[in-house]
Design a protein around this motif. Structure first.
Motif, PDB file in Angstrom:
ATOM      1  N   CYS A  63      -7.518  77.435  36.821  1.00  0.00           N
ATOM      2  CA  CYS A  63      -7.643  76.030  37.227  1.00  0.00           C
ATOM      3  C   CYS A  63      -7.830  75.097  36.034  1.00  0.00           C
ATOM      4  O   CYS A  63      -7.292  73.992  36.025  1.00  0.00           O
ATOM      5  CB  CYS A  63      -8.812  75.853  38.198  1.00  0.00           C
ATOM      6  N   VAL A  64      -8.614  75.506  35.041  1.00  0.00           N
ATOM      7  CA  VAL A  64      -8.861  74.653  33.874  1.00  0.00           C
ATOM      8  C   VAL A  64      -8.576  75.441  32.591  1.00  0.00           C
ATOM      9  O   VAL A  64      -9.467  75.653  31.761  1.00  0.00           O
ATOM     10  CB  VAL A  64     -10.297  74.096  33.881  1.00  0.00           C
ATOM     11  N   PRO A  65      -7.342  75.880  32.398  1.00  0.00           N
ATOM     12  CA  PRO A  65      -7.030  76.733  31.247  1.00  0.00           C
ATOM     13  C   PRO A  65      -7.191  76.045  29.894  1.00  0.00           C
ATOM     14  O   PRO A  65      -7.215  76.716  28.871  1.00  0.00           O
ATOM     15  CB  PRO A  65      -5.569  77.135  31.499  1.00  0.00           C
ATOM     16  N   ASN A  66      -7.302  74.713  29.877  1.00  0.00           N
ATOM     17  CA  ASN A  66      -7.491  74.009  28.613  1.00  0.00           C
ATOM     18  C   ASN A  66      -8.957  73.901  28.220  1.00  0.00           C
ATOM     19  O   ASN A  66      -9.270  73.432  27.129  1.00  0.00           O
ATOM     20  CB  ASN A  66      -6.888  72.601  28.685  1.00  0.00           C
ATOM     21  N   SER A  67      -9.861  74.300  29.074  1.00  0.00           N
ATOM     22  CA  SER A  67     -11.282  74.227  28.748  1.00  0.00           C
ATOM     23  C   SER A  67     -11.644  75.272  27.704  1.00  0.00           C
ATOM     24  O   SER A  67     -11.213  76.432  27.792  1.00  0.00           O
ATOM     25  CB  SER A  67     -12.125  74.456  30.007  1.00  0.00           C
ATOM     26  N   PRO A  68     -12.455  74.905  26.710  1.00  0.00           N
ATOM     27  CA  PRO A  68     -12.926  75.909  25.739  1.00  0.00           C
ATOM     28  C   PRO A  68     -13.676  77.049  26.412  1.00  0.00           C
ATOM     29  O   PRO A  68     -13.685  78.171  25.905  1.00  0.00           O
ATOM     30  CB  PRO A  68     -13.848  75.098  24.819  1.00  0.00           C
ATOM     31  N   LEU A  69     -14.301  76.777  27.558  1.00  0.00           N
ATOM     32  CA  LEU A  69     -15.053  77.815  28.272  1.00  0.00           C
ATOM     33  C   LEU A  69     -14.138  78.866  28.893  1.00  0.00           C
ATOM     34  O   LEU A  69     -14.604  79.948  29.272  1.00  0.00           O
ATOM     35  CB  LEU A  69     -15.900  77.184  29.376  1.00  0.00           C
ATOM     36  N   ALA A  70     -12.839  78.541  29.013  1.00  0.00           N
ATOM     37  CA  ALA A  70     -11.909  79.444  29.687  1.00  0.00           C
ATOM     38  C   ALA A  70     -11.052  80.247  28.721  1.00  0.00           C
ATOM     39  O   ALA A  70     -10.242  81.060  29.160  1.00  0.00           O
ATOM     40  CB  ALA A  70     -10.994  78.640  30.622  1.00  0.00           C
ATOM     41  N   GLN A  71     -11.222  80.046  27.424  1.00  0.00           N
ATOM     42  CA  GLN A  71     -10.351  80.703  26.464  1.00  0.00           C
ATOM     43  C   GLN A  71     -10.622  82.204  26.380  1.00  0.00           C
ATOM     44  O   GLN A  71     -11.707  82.673  26.730  1.00  0.00           O
ATOM     45  CB  GLN A  71     -10.507  80.048  25.093  1.00  0.00           C
ATOM     46  N   PRO A  72      -9.630  82.983  25.962  1.00  0.00           N
ATOM     47  CA  PRO A  72      -9.775  84.448  25.962  1.00  0.00           C
ATOM     48  C   PRO A  72     -11.031  84.955  25.265  1.00  0.00           C
ATOM     49  O   PRO A  72     -11.713  85.856  25.780  1.00  0.00           O
ATOM     50  CB  PRO A  72      -8.500  84.910  25.233  1.00  0.00           C
ATOM     51  N   TRP A  73     -11.361  84.390  24.104  1.00  0.00           N
ATOM     52  CA  TRP A  73     -12.560  84.834  23.406  1.00  0.00           C
ATOM     53  C   TRP A  73     -13.801  84.568  24.252  1.00  0.00           C
ATOM     54  O   TRP A  73     -14.668  85.436  24.393  1.00  0.00           O
ATOM     55  CB  TRP A  73     -12.669  84.126  22.055  1.00  0.00           C
ATOM     56  N   SER A  74     -13.875  83.365  24.807  1.00  0.00           N
ATOM     57  CA  SER A  74     -15.031  83.025  25.634  1.00  0.00           C
ATOM     58  C   SER A  74     -15.126  83.930  26.855  1.00  0.00           C
ATOM     59  O   SER A  74     -16.223  84.400  27.208  1.00  0.00           O
ATOM     60  CB  SER A  74     -14.953  81.560  26.079  1.00  0.00           C
ATOM     61  N   ALA A 163       4.155  80.647  32.269  1.00  0.00           N
ATOM     62  CA  ALA A 163       5.317  80.651  33.161  1.00  0.00           C
ATOM     63  C   ALA A 163       5.346  79.423  34.053  1.00  0.00           C
ATOM     64  O   ALA A 163       6.416  79.009  34.517  1.00  0.00           O
ATOM     65  CB  ALA A 163       5.316  81.920  34.014  1.00  0.00           C
ATOM     66  N   THR A 164       4.171  78.820  34.302  1.00  0.00           N
ATOM     67  CA  THR A 164       4.105  77.652  35.184  1.00  0.00           C
ATOM     68  C   THR A 164       3.879  76.343  34.422  1.00  0.00           C
ATOM     69  O   THR A 164       3.491  75.343  35.016  1.00  0.00           O
ATOM     70  CB  THR A 164       2.978  77.841  36.222  1.00  0.00           C
ATOM     71  N   GLY A 165       4.097  76.367  33.112  1.00  0.00           N
ATOM     72  CA  GLY A 165       4.068  75.127  32.341  1.00  0.00           C
ATOM     73  C   GLY A 165       2.728  74.703  31.791  1.00  0.00           C
ATOM     74  O   GLY A 165       2.593  73.583  31.292  1.00  0.00           O
ATOM     75  N   ARG A 166       1.704  75.556  31.861  1.00  0.00           N
ATOM     76  CA  ARG A 166       0.401  75.238  31.282  1.00  0.00           C
ATOM     77  C   ARG A 166       0.231  75.988  29.968  1.00  0.00           C
ATOM     78  O   ARG A 166       0.738  77.098  29.806  1.00  0.00           O
ATOM     79  CB  ARG A 166      -0.729  75.618  32.245  1.00  0.00           C
ATOM     80  N   VAL A 167      -0.466  75.367  29.026  1.00  0.00           N
ATOM     81  CA  VAL A 167      -0.689  75.990  27.722  1.00  0.00           C
ATOM     82  C   VAL A 167      -1.994  76.783  27.759  1.00  0.00           C
ATOM     83  O   VAL A 167      -3.065  76.216  27.954  1.00  0.00           O
ATOM     84  CB  VAL A 167      -0.751  74.930  26.605  1.00  0.00           C
TER      85      VAL A 167
END
Length: 366
Positions: A63-74, A163-167
């Protein structure tokens, strides 16, 4: 009544397509984790199972893939760190204090390793409330199921978001990245980071995305300020030009006679071929060994030898606001204006300043 207003939803209304995109992504991601877990069960991996906080991780990464809290490392390191801390607390702190200490310790540890991930708090709470499975597996519980299932979900999110246009993962600026300075209002990566820190938003927004938002806001404001004004409305049309075969002494005479700062180079059909600045001529003169050699050899040299590419030309119908970043951040002194490839005018910083000073009432109507 006003007090109740602050309890209203803070999030904007989601577009239907975005709701479907995020929901379908979470469905696929959790289903993939469940499938892998079921295969693990068949292989008699008793410690391999789904954990409830994985659902919260799915909300963030889809839902919020641009959030720093959602990044792979986090996500991965955060959940694993929280599990390890909770296991350690169970060994050292008696209940019922272990519940609060596990969650608080997990948050502190996640922040220490720069892997703050809200579901990590839920991981720690789950282990503290139901310690039997975790204690049975020991420290490996942090790797399987916690680490492995989180990694599977993150990998699914990377593939699905792209695949759905989100970075995702989000844009990490390079330490020496200056290529996008114009897109960030001329602010450096460090300055953007300081802004996020000043307003305590480092955990909510990435530096690169802040730059994109600021640049978009500036462009939007410029469009409103210069509403209806295009490059053709304010460009200079009294053109002094040169041909590819114009000798350098003749180009120097044109600069002196007309007090111009740039000299567009065109062909016989007025198609723009290049641009000569005063600095280009001065550089050519400085390259000569002696002044005498300049006078002897320069007649054989033409503007085609010193001109720069006209790759910054703009169309006559481009809104003026779109040029502000170029003139301010990229250091451009002059911008050629073309219509169907033919030179029709020149736009300078002075033209923009004149537009600003004239005021809105002087601008052409849209």
């Amino acid at each position: 009544m006003r007090a109740w207003y602050h309890l209203y939803p803070a999030l904007p209304i989601f577009h239907g397509r975005e709701q479907l995109r995020a929901g379908l992504g979470a469905l696929l991601g959790i289903s993939l984790c469940a499938l892998i877990v079921s295969l693990g069960v068949k292989l008699e991996l008793s410690s391999f199972h789904l954990i409830a906080p994985l659902g919260a991780t799915a909300v963030l990464v889809f839902c919020v893939p641009n959030s720093p809290l959602a990044q792979p490392w986090s996500a991965v390191i955060g959940n694993v760190t929280a599990a390890l801390v909770a296991l350690l607390v169970l060994q050292l702190v008696p209940g019922p204090w272990s519940v609060g200490v596990a969650v608080g310790g997990a948050i502190t540890a996640m922040m220490l390793v720069r892997a703050l991930h809200p579901p990590g708090g839920a991981v720690a709470l789950l282990i503290a409330l139901d310690p039997a499975p975790a204690l049975e597996a020991g420290p490996l519980f942090a790797l399987m199921p916690v680490g492995l299932t989180t990694a599977v979900l993150v990998l699914a999110a990377i593939a699905y978001n792209r695949a759905t246009g989100r970075v995702y993962p989000f844009r990490q600026p390079e330490a020496n990245d200056t290529g996008n300075s114009a897109l960030r209002l001329g602010l450096s990566t460090e300055q953007l980071g300081e802004l996020l820190d000043r307003f305590n938003q480092s955990t909510n927004l990435g530096v690169a995305d802040l730059g994109r938002l600021l640049a978009a806001a500036e462009a939007e404001a410029a469009q409103h300020r210069f509403d209806g004004t295009t490059c053709a409305d304010i460009m200079s049309t009294s053109l002094i030009t040169a041909r590819l075969y114009t000798p350098l002494p003749e180009a120097a005479r044109l600069f002196r006679s007309h007090a111009i700062k740039s000299l567009p180079v065109v062909d016989d059909d007025m198609k723009l071929r290049g641009l000569v600045l005063q600095a280009d001529l001065l550089g050519s003169v400085a390259a000569q060994d002696r002044a005498v050699a300049w006078r002897q050899r320069s007649p054989r040299r033409t503007v085609s030898d010193v001109m720069r590419p006209a790759d910054r030309a703009v169309s006559h119908d481009l809104p003026v606001g779109a040029l502000l970043n170029r003139l301010a951040a990229q250091g451009s002194e002059v911008v050629p204006v073309t219509r169907e490839g033919r030179l029709v005018g020149i736009l300078t910083r002075s033209d923009i300043m004149r537009l600003l000073l004239h005021g809105a009432e002087e601008r052409p109507a849209a």
